[in-house]
Design a protein around this motif. Sequence first.
Motif, PDB file in Angstrom:
ATOM      1  N   GLY A  74      -4.770  -2.858  -8.502  1.00 12.43           N
ATOM      2  CA  GLY A  74      -4.202  -4.142  -8.121  1.00 12.43           C
ATOM      3  C   GLY A  74      -4.361  -5.198  -9.182  1.00 12.43           C
ATOM      4  N   GLY A  75      -4.645  -4.786 -10.414  1.00 13.52           N
ATOM      5  CA  GLY A  75      -4.971  -5.749 -11.454  1.00 13.52           C
ATOM      6  C   GLY A  75      -3.960  -5.797 -12.583  1.00 13.52           C
ATOM      7  N   ASN A  76      -4.421  -6.330 -13.689  1.00 11.25           N
ATOM      8  CA  ASN A  76      -3.681  -6.380 -14.949  1.00 11.25           C
ATOM      9  C   ASN A  76      -4.694  -6.781 -16.022  1.00 11.25           C
ATOM     10  OD1 ASN A  76      -3.817  -9.355 -15.003  1.00 11.25           O
ATOM     11  ND2 ASN A  76      -2.220  -9.279 -13.425  1.00 11.25           N
ATOM     12  N   ARG A  77      -4.233  -7.043 -17.215  1.00  9.82           N
ATOM     13  CA  ARG A  77      -5.160  -7.298 -18.321  1.00  9.82           C
ATOM     14  C   ARG A  77      -6.028  -8.532 -18.066  1.00  9.82           C
ATOM     15  NH1 ARG A  77      -0.324  -9.476 -19.694  1.00  9.82           N
ATOM     16  NH2 ARG A  77      -0.311 -11.436 -20.900  1.00  9.82           N
ATOM     17  N   PHE A  78      -5.525  -9.492 -17.271  1.00  8.39           N
ATOM     18  CA  PHE A  78      -6.293 -10.708 -17.012  1.00  8.39           C
ATOM     19  C   PHE A  78      -7.547 -10.438 -16.183  1.00  8.39           C
ATOM     20  CE2 PHE A  78      -1.952 -12.724 -17.509  1.00  8.39           C
ATOM     21  CZ  PHE A  78      -2.219 -13.222 -18.770  1.00  8.39           C
ATOM     22  N   GLN A  79      -7.629  -9.255 -15.566  1.00  9.55           N
ATOM     23  CA  GLN A  79      -8.829  -8.894 -14.815  1.00  9.55           C
ATOM     24  C   GLN A  79     -10.069  -8.918 -15.705  1.00  9.55           C
ATOM     25  OE1 GLN A  79      -9.214  -4.710 -13.212  1.00  9.55           O
ATOM     26  NE2 GLN A  79      -8.959  -5.787 -11.269  1.00  9.55           N
ATOM     27  N   TRP A  80      -9.871  -8.815 -17.021  1.00  8.75           N
ATOM     28  CA  TRP A  80     -10.990  -8.691 -17.957  1.00  8.75           C
ATOM     29  C   TRP A  80     -11.201  -9.930 -18.809  1.00  8.75           C
ATOM     30  CZ3 TRP A  80     -13.991  -4.815 -16.856  1.00  8.75           C
ATOM     31  CH2 TRP A  80     -13.460  -3.659 -16.285  1.00  8.75           C
ATOM     32  N   ARG A  81     -10.638 -11.068 -18.444  1.00  5.83           N
ATOM     33  CA  ARG A  81     -10.697 -12.225 -19.353  1.00  5.83           C
ATOM     34  C   ARG A  81     -12.139 -12.674 -19.589  1.00  5.83           C
ATOM     35  NH1 ARG A  81      -7.788 -16.490 -15.212  1.00  5.83           N
ATOM     36  NH2 ARG A  81      -9.634 -17.090 -14.022  1.00  5.83           N
ATOM     37  N   ASP A  82     -13.015 -12.591 -18.573  1.00  5.04           N
ATOM     38  CA  ASP A  82     -14.408 -12.982 -18.772  1.00  5.04           C
ATOM     39  C   ASP A  82     -15.121 -12.050 -19.742  1.00  5.04           C
ATOM     40  OD1 ASP A  82     -14.288 -15.137 -16.941  1.00  5.04           O
ATOM     41  OD2 ASP A  82     -14.534 -13.749 -15.273  1.00  5.04           O
ATOM     42  N   GLN A  83     -14.713 -10.799 -19.770  1.00  6.96           N
ATOM     43  CA  GLN A  83     -15.337  -9.839 -20.689  1.00  6.96           C
ATOM     44  C   GLN A  83     -14.776  -9.996 -22.108  1.00  6.96           C
ATOM     45  OE1 GLN A  83     -14.523  -8.835 -17.319  1.00  6.96           O
ATOM     46  NE2 GLN A  83     -16.700  -9.358 -17.077  1.00  6.96           N
ATOM     47  N   LEU A  84     -13.486 -10.237 -22.249  1.00  6.08           N
ATOM     48  CA  LEU A  84     -12.917 -10.396 -23.593  1.00  6.08           C
ATOM     49  C   LEU A  84     -13.603 -11.548 -24.324  1.00  6.08           C
ATOM     50  CD1 LEU A  84      -9.045  -9.852 -23.265  1.00  6.08           C
ATOM     51  CD2 LEU A  84     -10.860  -8.182 -23.639  1.00  6.08           C
ATOM     52  N   VAL A  85     -13.762 -12.656 -23.641  1.00  6.52           N
ATOM     53  CA  VAL A  85     -14.403 -13.819 -24.267  1.00  6.52           C
ATOM     54  C   VAL A  85     -15.869 -13.523 -24.585  1.00  6.52           C
ATOM     55  CG1 VAL A  85     -15.114 -16.200 -23.879  1.00  6.52           C
ATOM     56  CG2 VAL A  85     -12.824 -15.459 -23.188  1.00  6.52           C
TER      57      VAL A  85
END
Length: 273
Positions: A29-40
């Motif tokens: 149910g996600g997309n790449r934005f699911q990981w924004r806290d990890q990317l930063v």
Amino acid sequence: MHHFVSGAPKLSFDRIGDGPPLIFLHGIGGNRFQWRDQLVAFADRFTAIAWDARGYGRSDDYAGDLAFGDFSDDLLRLLDDLQVEKAHLVGLSMGARILLDFAPDRLDRIATLTLCDFFYGFDESLTEEKREEFIALRQKPLLEGKTLSDLAPDLVASLLSPSASDAVRQRLVDSIEALHVGSYLKTLAATLRYNRGANLAALKVPVQMIYGEDDRLTPPGIGEGALAHLPDGRLNVIPKAGHLSNIETPDAFNTILGRFLSIYRDTACWKEV
């Protein structure tokens, strides 16, 4: 930061930072934005990358049915396009199951695996007949004209812990409403018909598992069972987190992942060109 892998279908991904490659795969149910806290959080030590799987986000939809192995082929395309020799790979839920499918035949491309809030096989309680019933029930509302916005409240309630903030709940609603309905319907069917649980014994790389304590969809006991089959596994459970532990409790999640990756950081590398 935003890029594409050409080919059919075209794949979308975000990239930030400099260092060994670290790649994140989202859930159904996600997309790449699911990981924004990890990317930063990891961009100061790694080249952090999060994709939109085929049929998600800004990646292309595709004709015909989905074979679950298509995701693994797409991941290989991404690694090759980026000139990655070995990567640290992180997957949540469906993303972890993609890695279970990908890893046994391509261990030479993997430095470490982090598998989050996932299940790895079907037991007697989820027979083939029951899986087909589950697929039909999840698809039926959309096929009958309900919208993703109609379904979002119940899905959010089933995935998050009782302590999840309103901001986290809204973030998940936004993710669900951004789904491509046609591709989502095909993914529902493919993921419930895929079963490669025996792959655990073949994962001869360091494996970190992370679960949310309040995950009702894939409870931490699944990870405890997986430990017996993994050659080099470890498990951490995050209190007051549900199925999306990386979104609900990013600080705790990042601490566990960071500690694990710090041991093996330089085992991931780029190809020499």
